[in-house]
Design a protein around this motif. Structure first.
Motif, short mmCIF file in Angstrom:
data_model
loop_
_atom_site.label_atom_id
_atom_site.label_comp_id
_atom_site.label_asym_id
_atom_site.label_seq_id
_atom_site.Cartn_x
_atom_site.Cartn_y
_atom_site.Cartn_z
N VAL A 181 -1.49 16.30 -9.29
CA VAL A 181 -0.25 15.92 -8.86
C VAL A 181 -0.34 14.75 -7.89
O VAL A 181 -0.95 15.17 -6.83
CB VAL A 181 0.78 16.74 -8.56
CG1 VAL A 181 2.08 16.10 -8.08
CG2 VAL A 181 1.29 17.89 -9.77
N ASP A 182 -0.07 13.74 -8.12
CA ASP A 182 -0.28 12.42 -7.12
C ASP A 182 1.12 11.60 -6.98
O ASP A 182 1.25 10.68 -7.62
CB ASP A 182 -1.42 11.54 -7.48
CG ASP A 182 -1.72 10.53 -6.47
OD1 ASP A 182 -0.99 10.38 -5.55
OD2 ASP A 182 -2.10 9.31 -6.95
N SER A 183 2.00 12.29 -6.13
CA SER A 183 3.34 11.86 -6.24
C SER A 183 3.43 10.17 -5.66
O SER A 183 4.20 9.58 -6.35
CB SER A 183 4.09 12.70 -5.12
OG SER A 183 4.29 14.15 -5.88
N ASP A 184 2.47 10.04 -4.88
CA ASP A 184 3.04 8.61 -4.37
C ASP A 184 1.80 7.48 -5.38
O ASP A 184 1.69 6.21 -4.89
CB ASP A 184 2.67 8.23 -2.84
CG ASP A 184 1.30 8.90 -2.43
OD1 ASP A 184 0.44 9.35 -3.23
OD2 ASP A 184 1.20 8.89 -1.16
N CYS A 195 -1.36 11.58 3.91
CA CYS A 195 0.01 10.82 4.23
C CYS A 195 0.56 10.46 2.91
O CYS A 195 0.31 9.47 2.13
CB CYS A 195 -0.84 9.40 4.63
SG CYS A 195 -1.75 9.32 6.08
N PRO A 196 1.61 11.56 2.56
CA PRO A 196 2.29 11.48 1.35
C PRO A 196 3.16 10.05 1.62
O PRO A 196 3.57 9.81 2.65
CB PRO A 196 3.25 12.91 1.35
CG PRO A 196 2.84 13.24 2.83
CD PRO A 196 1.59 12.67 3.34
N GLY A 197 3.73 9.49 0.25
CA GLY A 197 4.80 8.51 0.64
C GLY A 197 4.08 7.25 0.95
O GLY A 197 4.96 6.28 1.19
N THR A 198 2.78 6.98 0.52
CA THR A 198 2.20 5.74 0.84
C THR A 198 2.57 4.67 -0.01
O THR A 198 3.26 5.13 -1.23
CB THR A 198 0.60 5.83 0.63
OG1 THR A 198 0.11 6.74 1.20
CG2 THR A 198 0.08 4.48 0.73
N PRO A 199 2.95 3.63 0.38
CA PRO A 199 3.61 2.48 -0.42
C PRO A 199 2.81 2.09 -1.80
O PRO A 199 1.42 2.16 -1.81
CB PRO A 199 3.88 1.22 0.48
CG PRO A 199 3.59 1.60 1.88
CD PRO A 199 2.87 3.02 1.72
N LEU A 200 3.44 1.99 -2.51
CA LEU A 200 2.76 1.53 -3.91
C LEU A 200 1.84 0.51 -4.06
O LEU A 200 2.43 -0.53 -3.34
CB LEU A 200 3.89 1.52 -5.28
CG LEU A 200 3.24 1.11 -6.66
CD1 LEU A 200 2.66 2.61 -6.99
CD2 LEU A 200 4.37 0.81 -7.45
N GLY A 201 0.62 0.81 -4.17
CA GLY A 201 -0.52 -0.28 -4.36
C GLY A 201 -1.16 -0.37 -2.96
O GLY A 201 -2.15 -1.25 -3.02
N ALA A 202 -0.88 0.24 -2.05
CA ALA A 202 -1.62 0.17 -0.61
C ALA A 202 -3.09 0.87 -0.84
O ALA A 202 -3.01 1.76 -1.56
CB ALA A 202 -0.86 0.96 0.17
N ARG A 207 -8.18 10.61 2.59
CA ARG A 207 -7.34 11.53 3.03
C ARG A 207 -5.84 11.05 2.33
O ARG A 207 -4.88 11.51 2.66
CB ARG A 207 -7.21 11.37 4.39
CG ARG A 207 -8.33 12.00 5.33
CD ARG A 207 -8.44 12.01 6.53
NE ARG A 207 -7.78 10.78 7.43
CZ ARG A 207 -6.58 10.45 7.95
NH1 ARG A 207 -5.90 11.62 8.06
NH2 ARG A 207 -6.22 9.39 8.28
N GLY A 208 -5.97 9.68 1.50
CA GLY A 208 -4.72 9.20 1.15
C GLY A 208 -3.87 8.47 2.29
O GLY A 208 -2.68 8.39 1.89
N CYS A 209 -4.45 7.96 3.31
CA CYS A 209 -3.69 7.15 4.26
C CYS A 209 -4.25 5.64 4.27
O CYS A 209 -5.45 5.54 3.91
CB CYS A 209 -4.17 7.83 5.91
SG CYS A 209 -3.58 9.60 5.96
N GLU A 210 -3.11 4.91 4.47
CA GLU A 210 -3.55 3.60 4.25
C GLU A 210 -4.65 3.17 5.25
O GLU A 210 -4.77 3.71 6.38
CB GLU A 210 -2.08 2.92 4.71
CG GLU A 210 -1.11 2.80 3.80
CD GLU A 210 0.05 1.66 4.09
OE1 GLU A 210 -0.18 0.70 3.90
OE2 GLU A 210 0.94 2.27 4.76
N LEU A 211 -5.40 2.05 5.04
CA LEU A 211 -6.28 1.53 5.71
C LEU A 211 -5.95 0.81 6.96
O LEU A 211 -4.85 0.34 6.81
CB LEU A 211 -7.41 0.78 4.71
CG LEU A 211 -8.06 1.39 3.54
CD1 LEU A 211 -8.79 0.32 2.70
CD2 LEU A 211 -8.71 2.57 4.12
#
Length: 417
Positions: A181-184, A195-202, A207-211
Motif C-alpha cells: 500500500v502506497d497511499s501517496d 513522510c505520508p502525504g507527499t505531494p504527487l510527483g515529488a 524514507r518517502g520524504c521529499e528531497l
C-alpha cells in the motif's frame, strides 16, 4: 439445497474471519458468500426479489485479474415456482487493487438448471454473464464488502435473459503476497513511509520524504531559493532572511534610511520618525513639539534673530579655530544649507583687553574665519557677510574672567528671513 448452501456460506465466513490476510492481496485465495436479488426474464412467470444465495471461491492471480468458480441457487414464487441453480466461473478485471475501494468488471460462463413445477420440468442450459461490481475493505481486516450486478443470457433453449445482483462479503483465506500500500504514490510503502502525504510527483528519498538538495530544511517542491549555501539561515520559503544592517526592522533592499541609530523608531520606509514634522527626526530633536511651520535649526529648535555658536573658540590673539569648534560650526552650516535664502551676518566680538582698534580687527578676522568655514561646508556664500565689532557689544562684565570669556564670541545674525 438452498438452505445447505446458505449454511455452508456462513460457516466459511466464520472459519476464515480470523485469518490475517487481505481480500485484495495478489496471489491470495478467497471465498465470497452473498445474498442474491433475482430480476428474472418475464417469460419465466416468477416473482423478482431476494430469493437466493451465491458462493464463489477464487484467487487473485495478478494485480488486475481474479479468477473464481461459483455456485448459485434461487427459489422464486410466481405463476409457477422456480428453483434455479447455476454453477460456473467468472473472470474479474480489478482496478485500484491497492486502495480501500476497488471496482471491477466481470465476465463469466455457467450452466443454469431451472426446475419448474409445471409441465416443463427441468431445463439445463449454458449461459454467459457480463457485469460490474466493487470491493470495499474493512480497514486491516481480511474481509471486504462485495457487491456486483450481472446480465446473464442463456445461449440455447428458452433464451432467458436475467439480471442478477449479489451483495455479500469477500474473505481472504491466505496464500498471497502481502499487499503493498502506497497511499501517496511516492514509491515507498506506507509501512515504511516516514513522510505520508507527499505531494504527487515529488521526488523522495528511501524514507518517502521529499528531497532537500541544498540541505536547508525546506523540501525542493517548496524551496523558492534552491542552492542556498550550507549552513545559511533560511525562512519558510527556503530563502535567507532579508538583511537588515541597522536593525530597524526594515530590510536593506527597501530601507530608504540606512544606518538608523539603534533603537530609533522608524516608519515603513526605515526612516526615523519626526513627530512634530519639523524635518528633524525625534532622536536628534532637542525641541520636540515645535509648532507646525516653524523654521528650525538642525537640532529642531526655532531659529531666532541670533544663532549663538557656543564652543567656537580661537587661539589667543589669533583667528585660528581651536579643536572642538567643528561640531558646532558643522551644525550651523547644516542649518544654513536647509535655508539658503537666509541673509546672515557673521558677527565677531572680543573682550576689552587690548586697544579698541586691535580688538575690532581681531574680531573681523575671526568672523571671516567662521564665514569661510560655513561656505566650505555648503552655506550660500552670496547671502553671508562677516563683520567685527571688537569690544563694542559686551554681553557680560569684562571685570571678571568669566565675563571676558562670554564676550569673546562669534554669532550669526539673521537680518532677513
Amino acid at each position: 439445497m438452498m438452505n445447505k448452501l446458505v449454511a455452508g456460506t456462513a460457516l466459511c465466513a466464520l472459519l476464515t474471519g480470523a485469518i490475517d490476510a487481505s481480500a485484495q492481496d495478489v496471489g491470495e485465495w478467497y471465498v465470497a458468500p452473498g445474498a442474491v436479488f433475482f430480476d428474472d426474464d418475464p417469460d419465466r412467470l416468477v416473482d423478482d426479489g431476494f430469493s437466493g444465495a451465491q458462493l464463489a471461491i477464487g484467487k487473485a492471480i495478478s494485480r488486475y485479474i481474479n479468477f473464481e468458480a461459483f455456485g448459485q441457487v434461487t427459489d422464486n414464487d410466481g405463476v409457477v415456482n422456480l428453483e434455479s441453480n447455476e454453477i460456473g466461473f467468472n473472470v474479474l478485471g480489478v482496478a485500484n487493487r491497492d486502495a480501500s475501494f476497488s471496482p471491477f468488471l466481470l465476465g463469466g460462463l455457467g450452466i443454469v438448471r431451472d426446475e419448474f413445477d409445471d409441465a416443463r420440468g427441468d431445463d439445463r442450459r449454458s449461459a454467459v454473464s457480463l457485469g460490474a461490481g466493487f470491493l470495499l475493505d474493512f480497514g486491516e481486516s481480511p474481509i471486504s464488502l462485495r457487491g456486483d450486478w450481472r446480465y446473464r443470457a442463456q445461449l440455447d433453449g428458452d433464451d432467458f435473459q436475467d439480471r442478477i445482483a449479489t451483495l455479500g462479503l469477500q474473505v481472504g483465506i491466505g496464500g498471497g503476497e502481502p499487499r503493498s500500500v502506497d497511499s501517496d504514490g511516492d514509491g515507498v510503502e506506507d509501512s515504511a513511509d516516514a513522510c505520508p502525504g507527499t505531494p504527487l510527483g515529488a521526488a523522495v528519498d528511501a524514507r518517502g520524504c521529499e528531497l532537500d538538495d541544498d540541505g536547508d530544511g525546506v523540501a525542493n517542491s517548496k524551496d523558492a531559493c534552491p542552492n542556498t549555501p550550507a549552513g545559511a539561515r533560511v525562512d519558510a520559503r527556503g530563502c535567507p532572511p532579508p538583511v537588515d544592517s541597522d536593525g530597524d526592522g526594515v530590510a536593506d533592499d527597501t530601507d530608504e534610511c540606512p544606518n538608523t541609530p539603534a533603537g530609533a523608531r522608524v516608519d515603513a520606509r526605515g526612516c526615523e520618525l519626526d513627530d512634530d514634522g519639523d524635518g528633524v527626526v525625534n532622536s536628534k530633536d532637542r525641541c520636540p513639539n515645535t509648532p507646525a511651520g516653524t523654521r528650525v535649526d538642525v537640532n529642531g529648535c526655532e531659529i531666532t534673530e541670533v544663532i549663538e555658536l557656543p564652543g567656537v573658540n580661537f587661539a589667543s590673539n589669533s583667528d585660528q579655530l581651536l579643536p572642538g569648534s567643528e561640531r558646532v560650526l558643522d551644525d550651523a552650516a547644516a542649518t544654513l544649507r536647509r535655508y539658503p535664502e537666509l541673509i546672515v551676518e557673521v558677527a565677531g566680538h572680543t573682550d576689552s583687553d587690548g586697544s579698541a582698534a586691535y580688538n575690532e580687527g581681531l574680531s573681523e578676522r575671526r568672523a571671516e574665519t567662521v564665514m569661510n568655514y560655513l561656505v566650505d561646508r555648503g552655506a550660500n556664500a552670496a547671502n553671508l557677510s562677516a563683520r567685527g565689532y571688537g569690544e563694542a557689544e559686551p554681553i557680560a562684565d569684562n571685570a571678571t574672567q568669566a565675563g571676558k570669556a562670554a564676550n569673546r564670541r562669534v554669532e550669526l545674525r539673521i537680518s532677513e528671513q
